[in-house]
Structure formats: C-alpha cells, structure tokens
Design an enzyme around this catalytic site. Structure first.
Site, PDB file in Angstrom:
ATOM      1  N   ASP A  33       0.849  -1.195   0.000  1.00  0.00           N
ATOM      2  CA  ASP A  33       0.000   0.000   0.000  1.00  0.00           C
ATOM      3  C   ASP A  33       0.888   1.250   0.000  1.00  0.00           C
ATOM      4  OD1 ASP A  33      -2.192   1.626   0.125  1.00  0.00           O
ATOM      5  OD2 ASP A  33      -3.007   0.779   1.962  1.00  0.00           O
ATOM      6  N   CYS A  72      -6.000   4.635  -3.619  1.00  0.00           N
ATOM      7  CA  CYS A  72      -6.181   3.211  -3.304  1.00  0.00           C
ATOM      8  C   CYS A  72      -7.345   2.518  -4.017  1.00  0.00           C
ATOM      9  CB  CYS A  72      -6.348   3.046  -1.801  1.00  0.00           C
ATOM     10  SG  CYS A  72      -4.994   3.753  -0.822  1.00  0.00           S
ATOM     11  N   HIS A 126      -9.976  -2.434  -1.782  1.00  0.00           N
ATOM     12  CA  HIS A 126     -10.132  -1.383  -0.780  1.00  0.00           C
ATOM     13  C   HIS A 126     -11.385  -1.709   0.024  1.00  0.00           C
ATOM     14  CE1 HIS A 126      -9.182   2.596   0.821  1.00  0.00           C
ATOM     15  NE2 HIS A 126     -10.489   2.723   0.991  1.00  0.00           N
ATOM     16  N   HIS A 323      -0.018   2.037  -5.991  1.00  0.00           N
ATOM     17  CA  HIS A 323       0.481   3.279  -6.588  1.00  0.00           C
ATOM     18  C   HIS A 323       1.715   3.693  -5.800  1.00  0.00           C
ATOM     19  CE1 HIS A 323      -1.533   4.893  -3.096  1.00  0.00           C
ATOM     20  NE2 HIS A 323      -2.681   4.387  -3.551  1.00  0.00           N
TER      21      HIS A 323
END
Length: 559
Positions: A33, A72, A126, A323
């Site tokens: 994450d 996210c 998520h 990301h």
C-alpha cells in the site's frame, strides 16, 4: 494502437509435467500500500529491502510499471477488474463497481470459476463501499476475507508523543509489545497467510492467495527499531523539493491527509503550498523508508513459509503496489497526482521453471538487522512501459488459463474482458529493444482549477476536471480536461491546463514545456477526429503533433 505498461511486478510461474498431466499452478499475489519504487531492485541505494530484492533475483522485474489512478480504491478496482477508471467509474471510495458501472469479473473471481480456492488476507480490495463491505465476497473469494484485528487502531490516538500523551500522528514508531494485542496489522496478516498456506499442502485443488500489506501507508505505525536503519542525520531531502514554477495549479496535490495528522498540524503549515520544515521532511523520509523495511520483513516471512512448506516450486508469485507516494518531490507528499513518483510502482513476477525437486532454499528469510547486506541481481529486467491493468491477463496466461479477450470500446455490459495488454511474451522472449509504442496511461480527478481542501480526493459529484496523463519513453504528457460527473463524459475541447515533460533532459518532471509547444495548432488538428476516438488514442496523436521535431533520446543505451 497503443500498449500501456509500467509497473514493478514480480511473477513466478511453474508448470510441472506429471506423466501427461499438467499440474495447475498456485498463485501468491502480494500487494503493498503506497509503495513507490524505493527498493534495492529498482536502484534505490538508501533503502534496505533484502527479501524483496531476493525475490527480484528470481523474477521478471518490470522497471516501468504504472497505476491507472494514484489512489487506493480506484487503482485496486482497476487492476483487479483489468478495467480503466473511466470504465469502473470509480474515482473516489464511494461506489461498488458491480452496482455503479458493470458486473465485471475480477482476477480472483476468474481463478475461482476454474476451480481455484481463492483467499484474501489484509488489504487487497479497498475495504468499505468500494468492495461492497465484503471485499467482493462471495464473488471473488471462496471464504470471507480476513482483516487483522489490530488495524482498527491505525486511525486512533495511539502514538505516544514527546509530551507523554497519545496522538493520531503521522510519525508513529512504537514498541510493539505495548500495542494492543502486542502486534501490528501486517504481522497479523502474515500469521494468517502462513496458516492458510499450511492448510493447502495436502489439498489437490490449486489456490490463489492474495495478501495485502498495509505499509508503507500512513500513519507510519511501525516497530521503532526499524528507524535505526535510517539515522535521520544521514537522510537527505528530495532532489527537487520545490513546487515547479510552471506547474499548473490544477496539477498540484495539497496533501490534505498529511495535514490532518496531529504532529503535522502543530507545524502550522500554510495551505496549499506552504512547505514542511526541512527537519520534519527528513523525519518523514526516514519513517517511510523504515516502513518499507518493516514491510519487506513481512514479505520475507511469507516467502520463507511458502518455501518451507514445499510450495515455492508450484506457485506463481506476484509482488506489486497500488500506486506510489511522493516524498517531497515537486513540493508534494502522498499520492493524488499524475507524476511518476505517484503512478510508478514495483512489479515483480516469479515463475518457477524447474520441475525437479528443489534442492536448497529458494526464499530464506533475510533479517535486515543481523545479516550483512546481501547483493542481488535482478533475474530478468523488462524496461518498456507497462500498466497495472495488464496484471489480470498476464497472471491468467502464466497459470495456464485462457486470457480474457480485449474489451470493446464500450464494455459496461461485458463481464469478462481486459483493458490491459498481456505481458506473457516477455516470459518467453527476452526483451531486446526500446519499444517507443509502449505507453502507460493514468488519470486523476480534480474539483477545480486551483488547490482546495478536497483536491486530493473529491467526491464524484464534485469532479469538474479530469487529468489524463500519458507516459512514454521520451515524454510525460498530461491534459486537464472538463468532466461531467453526471454523464461520466470528458469534454476533449475544454482544456484547462497541460503539462509536457521531456524526460531525457528532465527525468524528474520539473520543467513543464507545454506552453512552449504549438498546442493551439495541435488542438485545431484534433477537431476533425471522430467523437468515438478514445481519450488514450487522441492523446497519443496529440503528443505526436506536439513533439514533432522536438529532441528526444535516440541513443543505443536504454536501460
């Protein structure tokens, strides 16, 4: 025609012939994450990431892998459905794609439909509305998803400050024994993942186990000993810590989530551009790197268990992130932008090739505190651009499943298809050259032309501008276009701002030369294009017009 690619992905595939029968491969899918490419296997000389680097030494390492939106829920939904955000219609955290856009088949659901036992541990989808408050169970998973009990403390006042009181801080290195339950979320997740692996050793059915690590996402609630790896006096600031002079205001992310933390609020930083004091910047960078090393240790624990249980030679291993995360570059922090530091991710794919009984250990646990720093070389490097939407078709192919077909131009009613380009070819043929046709596309929404409180994460109803960004070998090209949240339509003639970076001379993307280009003539040439032409194809043509005659790298060396 375009090919989108750029992500740090590790995949391991193993095909074992037993007589005339091919044993189906398991899949271990790991996702971090907010992890940028701050890893040893990506050339970062500061970070200590021995376990991920060891995985890279046996994997295909995709040096230029990109997320489709740097936040996210939209990124994870995009990757796991292999659809771009304009198809999932998820730009915030507030909708579930099966209700809001289409009943799209997910990567784990596809494996489940072919007889795989699919399991989710930690943050994979998520959580919340974006996955129907169930992590998409029962569609994607054979059993309900597991979430570590200790995660509920992440947003509580549990960080002891210098005043001896507890706060909801950004910087939150802790004594784990003093934490509730004497543990932390990623530790709990690995414990559960190892337990699940043990249940699969005697089961003939193949498994797809997805493990989502919470770190290095904020707050940096990590074991305090990891800070020792990065003495703050040895940390450095970002090489480009100032807001670029020619950066359009719409492109700037004011890192609102960082500002809300108690210890950052005490700094009394002006909104939106006011810089964080340099000493605190150094501490943020210290804690981020420490969080990466802590997460790396959990990856090492899981891979070591896979190895010890005799599963490493029958399991494809994928490691990636949703990301990146800015660490002060361009005067920005966190994600929420289209810059490389926010969109570029690690992508590693490990494919076991030796069907014979393995001698020795494939993934021994490497203790960053007790071992001399090992050196590894990446097994196979892929340098051309790739996208996260390519993960679904690639892993399906490597596991011997039929690759989902390409999505039609309008795919809202198509349950199974891919917006990505399978990367399977690079596992059979070594990449030989720089392919200028490979592109990666990302996008990010904004509520207005200037930074405001909700610029980082606007609700769908408040989105007025969509920033579409194209990454090629030579350029990063971004257009900020008018967007209607009621119809999900972009107005390609309503250009609010543009960005163009020439990467040979400006690899950090600090000097925007869009206004130096003949963008007016470029827009006039686009007026005759059919309205059915996709934004991606349109931008590719626009970039060709904009850069005709511009200098670009033509050298032979390309890695």
């Amino acid at each position: 025609m375009y090919i989108s690619v750029h992500i740090c992905l590790l995949v391991v595939v193993s095909e074992i012939a037993v007589g005339a029968t091919k044993v189906r491969q398991n899949v271990l899918f790991m996702i971090a994450d907010d992890l940028r490419t701050s890893l040893g296997c990506y050339g970062d000389s500061t970070v200590k990431s021995p376990n991920i680097d060891q995985l890279a030494s046996k994997s295909h390492v995709f040096l230029n892998a990109y997320a489709q939106q740097a936040v996210c829920a939209p990124s994870r939904t995009s990757m796991l459905t292999s659809r771009r955000p304009d198809t999932t219609r998820l730009y915030d955290f507030e909708s579930y794609w099966r209700v809001h856009s289409g009943n799209y088949t997910t990567l784990p659901q596809y494996f489940k439909s072919t007889g795989y036992n699919t399991m989710s541990v930690g943050k994979v989808f998520h959580p919340g509305i974006a996955s129907n408050h169930t992590d998409d169970f029962p569609y994607s998973w054979s059993v309900p998803a597991y979430h570590p009990a200790s995660f509920r403390f992440e947003k509580e006042k549990i960080c002891k400050g210098e005043d001896g009181r507890f706060h909801a801080n950004l910087l939150c290195a802790v004594n784990v024994t003093e934490q509730p339950g004497g543990t932390l979320p990623d530790m709990e997740s690995v414990d559960e993942a190892v337990r699940l692996l043990k249940t699969r050793t005697e089961d003939d059915a193949p498994f797809f186990l997805a493990v989502g690590f919470h770190k290095p996402h904020i707050p940096f609630r990590i074991p305090q000993e990891y800070l020792r790896l990065y003495p703050v006096e040895q940390m450095t600031l970002a090489p480009d810590p100032d807001v670029p002079k020619r950066l359009p205001p719409v492109a700037y992310n004011p890192w609102t989530d960082i500002r809300k933390r108690d210890d950052v609020q005490k700094l009394n930083i002006s909104f939106p551009y006011g810089p964080i004091p340099k000493d605190f910047q150094l501490r943020i960078r210290q804690h981020y790197y420490a969080a990466v090393s802590y997460m790396d240790a959990q990856v090492g624990r899981l891979l070591s268990a896979l190895d010890t249980l005799g599963l490493a030679q029958t399991t494809i291993v994928v490691f990636t992130s949703d990301h990146g995360w800015s660490l002060g570059e361009h005067g920005e922090w966190a994600k929420y932008s289209n810059f490389d530091v926010a969109t570029r991710v690690p992508l590693l794919v490990y494919v076991p090739e030796d069907p014979a009984p393995h001698k020795g250990s494939s993934f021994p646990f490497l203790d960053v505190f007790s071992q001399s720093e090992p050196t590894f070389e990446n097994y196979e490097v892929v340098s051309n651009m790739v996208e996260l939407v390519a993960v679904f078709p690639t892993v399906s192919h490597l596991a011997g499943l039929k690759t989902p077909p390409p999505c039609p131009d309008v795919s809202l009613k198509t349950e199974l298809c891919t917006d990505g380009q399978s990367l399977a070819l690079v596992f059979h043929h070594k990449e030989k050259r720089k392919n200028r046709e490979t592109l990666a596309f990302s996008q990010y929404p904004r509520p207005g032309d200037t930074p405001q409180e909700d610029s980082d994460l606007p609700y769908l109803k408040d989105i007025k501008i969509m920033g579409y960004s194209l990454r090629s070998w030579d350029y990063r090209f971004t257009l900020w276009l008018g967007f209607d949240p009621k119809t999900y339509q972009v107005n390609v003639s309503d250009v609010h701002a543009g960005e163009l970076y020439m990467l040979e001379d400006d690899p950090s993307q600090d000097n925007n030369v869009y206004e130096d280009s003949d963008h007016g003539a470029m827009m006039r040439k686009m007026t005759n294009l059919s309205t059915t032409v996709s934004v991606q194809t349109r931008m590719e043509l626009q970039l060709l017009h904009l850069t005709a005659g511009m200098k670009r790298s033509r050298g032979k060396a390309w890695r």
